[in-house]
Scaffold this motif. Structure first.
Motif, mmCIF file in Angstrom:
data_model
loop_
_atom_site.group_PDB
_atom_site.id
_atom_site.type_symbol
_atom_site.label_atom_id
_atom_site.label_comp_id
_atom_site.label_asym_id
_atom_site.label_seq_id
_atom_site.Cartn_x
_atom_site.Cartn_y
_atom_site.Cartn_z
ATOM 1 N N ALA A 22 43.797 32.717 31.859
ATOM 2 C CA ALA A 22 43.398 31.977 33.051
ATOM 3 C C ALA A 22 41.958 32.300 33.412
ATOM 4 N N ARG A 23 41.312 31.337 34.041
ATOM 5 C CA ARG A 23 39.964 31.568 34.558
ATOM 6 C C ARG A 23 40.106 32.140 35.966
ATOM 7 N N VAL A 24 39.603 33.338 36.137
ATOM 8 C CA VAL A 24 39.766 34.064 37.401
ATOM 9 C C VAL A 24 38.420 34.164 38.108
ATOM 10 N N SER A 25 38.310 33.521 39.265
ATOM 11 C CA SER A 25 37.083 33.586 40.051
ATOM 12 C C SER A 25 36.957 34.954 40.716
ATOM 13 N N ASP A 26 35.794 35.263 41.231
ATOM 14 C CA ASP A 26 35.585 36.547 41.911
ATOM 15 C C ASP A 26 36.503 36.700 43.127
ATOM 16 N N PRO A 27 36.630 35.659 43.998
ATOM 17 C CA PRO A 27 37.552 35.792 45.135
ATOM 18 C C PRO A 27 39.006 35.995 44.691
ATOM 19 N N ALA A 28 39.399 35.269 43.642
ATOM 20 C CA ALA A 28 40.767 35.412 43.128
ATOM 21 C C ALA A 28 40.979 36.816 42.576
ATOM 22 N N TYR A 29 39.976 37.334 41.884
ATOM 23 C CA TYR A 29 40.077 38.678 41.309
ATOM 24 C C TYR A 29 40.297 39.725 42.391
ATOM 25 N N ARG A 30 39.557 39.596 43.505
ATOM 26 C CA ARG A 30 39.675 40.583 44.579
ATOM 27 C C ARG A 30 41.082 40.583 45.177
ATOM 28 N N ILE A 31 41.644 39.392 45.347
ATOM 29 C CA ILE A 31 43.005 39.283 45.894
ATOM 30 C C ILE A 31 44.019 39.870 44.914
ATOM 31 N N MET A 32 43.916 39.470 43.666
ATOM 32 C CA MET A 32 44.880 39.892 42.660
ATOM 33 C C MET A 32 44.817 41.398 42.415
ATOM 34 N N LYS A 33 43.622 41.964 42.492
ATOM 35 C CA LYS A 33 43.458 43.389 42.261
ATOM 36 C C LYS A 33 44.289 44.211 43.245
ATOM 37 N N HIS A 34 44.427 43.706 44.468
ATOM 38 C CA HIS A 34 45.176 44.428 45.490
ATOM 39 C C HIS A 34 46.685 44.182 45.398
ATOM 40 N N LEU A 35 47.090 43.086 44.762
ATOM 41 C CA LEU A 35 48.507 42.713 44.750
ATOM 42 C C LEU A 35 49.218 42.991 43.432
#
Length: 213
Positions: free
Chosen positions: A79-92
């Motif tokens: 998947a293409r992961v944007s910077d905002p998406a990465y920050r959210i996913m990193k915490h979850l």
């Protein structure tokens, strides 16, 4: 009749995991525990197995299938992961969350949404799932074991483990049993395909997800 593998929930037995891996590579469909509900799954790259999963769930080819990845870095391959998406996913991650993301070319067409070119990905907080992913080396399809009948009902919802196994015994090739009763709460779904994250479905862990979106 399905082959049942009893796997220790904390320290999965390597030999049994390897047996399951071999079967998955040969096209087997399995019933297995996750950190949310029991799921039906297969090797994401075996087309015939993915088609069987779709038939079991009565899903047309325009409905995307969720799959499990081992880590956030593994997600980046599919998947293409944007910077905002990465920050959210990193915490979850890892946890009971399904992320809708733009798919890369590594995602089989039979798995993704053909119109939006998106895919649903999870990183489970579950030892058995992680052992299977590590052995296989690539994603595993993961769709809830809530099967509809001819009336559109889902009689497999809320079944105890033994009854769930009986209900699906003739429909899958492998049953993975970690000797724990199945969970009944589905994952929380977050749409991260645009700059504004959206909660698509409220499930397990939704309150923590809200804090990050």
């Amino acid at each position: 009749m399905a082959t049942i593998y009893t796997i220790h929930p904390e320290t999965p037995q390597i030999r049994r995991i390897e047996k399951i891996r071999e079967s998955l590579e040969d096209g087997a469909v399995m019933l297995y525990p996750t950190d949310t509900v029991y799921a039906i799954g297969c090797d994401v790259h075996v087309k015939s197995a993915v088609q069987r999963v779709r038939r079991l769930k009565q899903l047309s080819n325009d409905k995307p299938l969720t799959f499990l990845c081992s880590s956030l870095s593994n997600i980046a391959k599919y998947a293409r992961v944007s910077d905002p998406a990465y920050r959210i996913m990193k915490h979850l991650i890892p946890g009971p969350y399904t992320f809708l993301l733009p798919a890369t070319k590594l995602v089989p067409k039979l798995v993704m949404s053909p119109n939006r070119k998106t895919t649903g990905i999870r990183v489970p907080d579950h030892n058995v799932c992680q052992a299977l992913l590590s052995a296989l080396g690539h994603p595993i399809i993961s769709t809830s074991a809530h099967l509809p009948n001819q009336d559109g009902d889902t009689p497999t919802v809320g079944l105890e483990r033994a009854k769930l196994f009986d209900a699906l015994d003739g429909l899958v090739d492998i049953i993975v049993d970690n000797d724990l009763e199945p969970g009944f709460q589905v994952s929380t779904i977050l749409d991260l395909t645009s700059s504004e994250p959206m909660m698509v479905r409220q499930g397990l862990g939704w309150d923590e997800a809200i804090a990050w979106i």
